[in-house]
Design a protein around this motif. Structure first.
Motif, short mmCIF file in Angstrom:
data_model
loop_
_atom_site.label_atom_id
_atom_site.label_comp_id
_atom_site.label_asym_id
_atom_site.label_seq_id
_atom_site.Cartn_x
_atom_site.Cartn_y
_atom_site.Cartn_z
N ILE A 232 0.54 -1.31 0.15
CA ILE A 232 -0.24 0.15 0.25
C ILE A 232 1.01 1.13 0.36
N ALA A 233 2.46 1.13 -0.17
CA ALA A 233 3.42 2.10 -0.56
C ALA A 233 4.47 2.67 -1.11
N ASP A 234 4.98 0.96 -1.51
CA ASP A 234 5.39 1.22 -2.78
C ASP A 234 5.60 1.75 -3.52
N PRO A 235 5.64 2.96 -4.41
CA PRO A 235 4.99 3.29 -5.71
C PRO A 235 5.93 2.73 -6.80
N ALA A 236 7.07 1.40 -6.28
CA ALA A 236 8.19 0.78 -7.46
C ALA A 236 7.04 -0.89 -7.92
N ALA A 237 5.94 -0.79 -7.17
CA ALA A 237 5.42 -2.01 -7.37
C ALA A 237 5.11 -2.26 -8.74
N ALA A 238 4.66 -1.61 -9.20
CA ALA A 238 4.53 -1.73 -11.40
C ALA A 238 5.67 -2.65 -11.79
N ASP A 239 6.51 -1.08 -11.27
CA ASP A 239 7.82 -1.16 -12.45
C ASP A 239 8.12 -3.20 -12.15
N LEU A 240 7.84 -3.81 -10.73
CA LEU A 240 8.25 -4.93 -10.25
C LEU A 240 7.37 -5.79 -10.81
N GLY A 241 6.25 -5.37 -11.07
CA GLY A 241 4.82 -6.78 -11.07
C GLY A 241 3.89 -7.25 -9.45
N VAL A 242 4.22 -6.25 -8.73
CA VAL A 242 3.56 -6.42 -7.53
C VAL A 242 1.91 -5.44 -7.68
N THR A 243 1.30 -6.05 -6.92
CA THR A 243 0.18 -5.22 -6.57
C THR A 243 -0.19 -4.31 -5.50
#
Length: 300
Positions: A232-243
């Motif tokens: 719910i807090a890391d903007p790198a999620a999309a680049d890493l393929g994380v929800t």
């Protein structure tokens, strides 16, 4: 009525007191005289910068997502509540004010202080939503990053209710708090993967990141992929393929259950600094600094 407003985006200094019209309840809403308003990360984000996909607020804007107070007026179609009742809920209008509207609210049980009741709505909704997205169930081992924070501590407790074993990461100073809410505590930093593997030799089944502390790569290593990892807090999620989980699902019944559990002592939240409404700028600066030890609350 008196409220805290901002008329431009910027730092905490853009927040200032002002007189604004009192809101009138429409169908499904009640108006409360605010006794406590919580400070949330979303308040800081919407005050500080333009958020992609989110319209700019209408200025002057009153921040605040959570309020607790005494019902003053009831809109059409509202049942089960009357003027004089104490409630806590999600603010439909800004909560940093003497008066606010809410349509998703729950009764505040006798003996529960409004400053504690107001720590529940956003954090409990977020914890429930992310646990649901992860499919946490009996027998799972869940890793919660930021387990001493307002969302993390509730996620630990609600996961334990589901029968999960929980490992929680936090700073060295907050290890005891993580243990108190029912998780096995460990710290962030180098060696995280090895520490978690020592604590969970059979592996972790799901990971919830509430910290935004750059822990997603280690979480992917621990999971062996990106499945069943939510942040719910890391903007790198999309680049890493994380929800990345966002978008509240406001549920009055779930809120009532969680507030009642808090009053009984079956759930625990951590109340941090309680400041006057006019100190909203100081409250935002305190939250941004990371020095607050718990949920910061404003009282008119």
């Amino acid at each position: 009525m008196r409220a805290i407003v901002f008329t431009e985006l910027g730092g905490p200094e853009v927040l200032h007191p002002a007189d604004v019209p009192a809101p009138e309840p429409t169908a499904g809403q009640v108006r409360v005289r605010v006794e406590a308003a919580a400070v949330n990360g979303w308040d800081l984000k919407t005050r500080a910068a333009r958020i992609p996909g989110v319209p700019l607020p209408e200025f002057p804007a009153v921040p605040g997502l959570e309020v607790a107070g005494v019902v003053e007026a009831v809109g059409d179609g509202v049942t089960g509540v009357q003027p004089g009742d104490r409630v806590v809920g999600f603010a439909d209008t800004g909560g940093y004010a003497e008066l606010a509207l809410t349509s998703t609210f729950a009764p505040v049980p006798d003996g529960l202080d409004p400053t504690r009741a107001v720590t529940v709505p956003v954090s409990a909704e977020t914890a429930r939503r992310t646990l649901r997205a992860l499919g946490v169930a009996d027998g799972d081992t869940l890793l919660v990053h930021g387990a001493s924070g307002s969302v993390g501590e509730l996620a630990v407790q609600l996961a334990r209710r589901r029968g999960a074993t929980v490992i929680g990461t936090a700073s060295p100073a907050k290890q005891e708090r993580v243990t108190t809410v029912g998780a096995t505590a460990t710290t962030y930093g180098p060696g995280l993967v090895e520490r978690v593997r020592d604590l969970a030799p059979s592996g972790v089944d799901a990971v919830l990141d509430t910290s935004g502390a750059g822990v997603l790569p280690d979480s992917i290593t621990l999971r062996g992929g990106t499945e069943r990892i939510v942040t719910i807090a890391d903007p790198a999620a999309a680049d890493l393929g994380v929800t990345f989980s966002s978008g509240a699902r406001r549920d009055r019944d779930a809120l009532a259950e969680d507030v009642a559990a808090l009053a009984r002592g079956d759930l625990t939240t951590t109340l941090g600094d309680v400041l006057r409404l006019d100190d909203a700028a100081r409250a935002h600066a305190l939250v941004e600094s990371g020095r607050s030890d718990g949920k910061v609350v404003l009282v008119p």
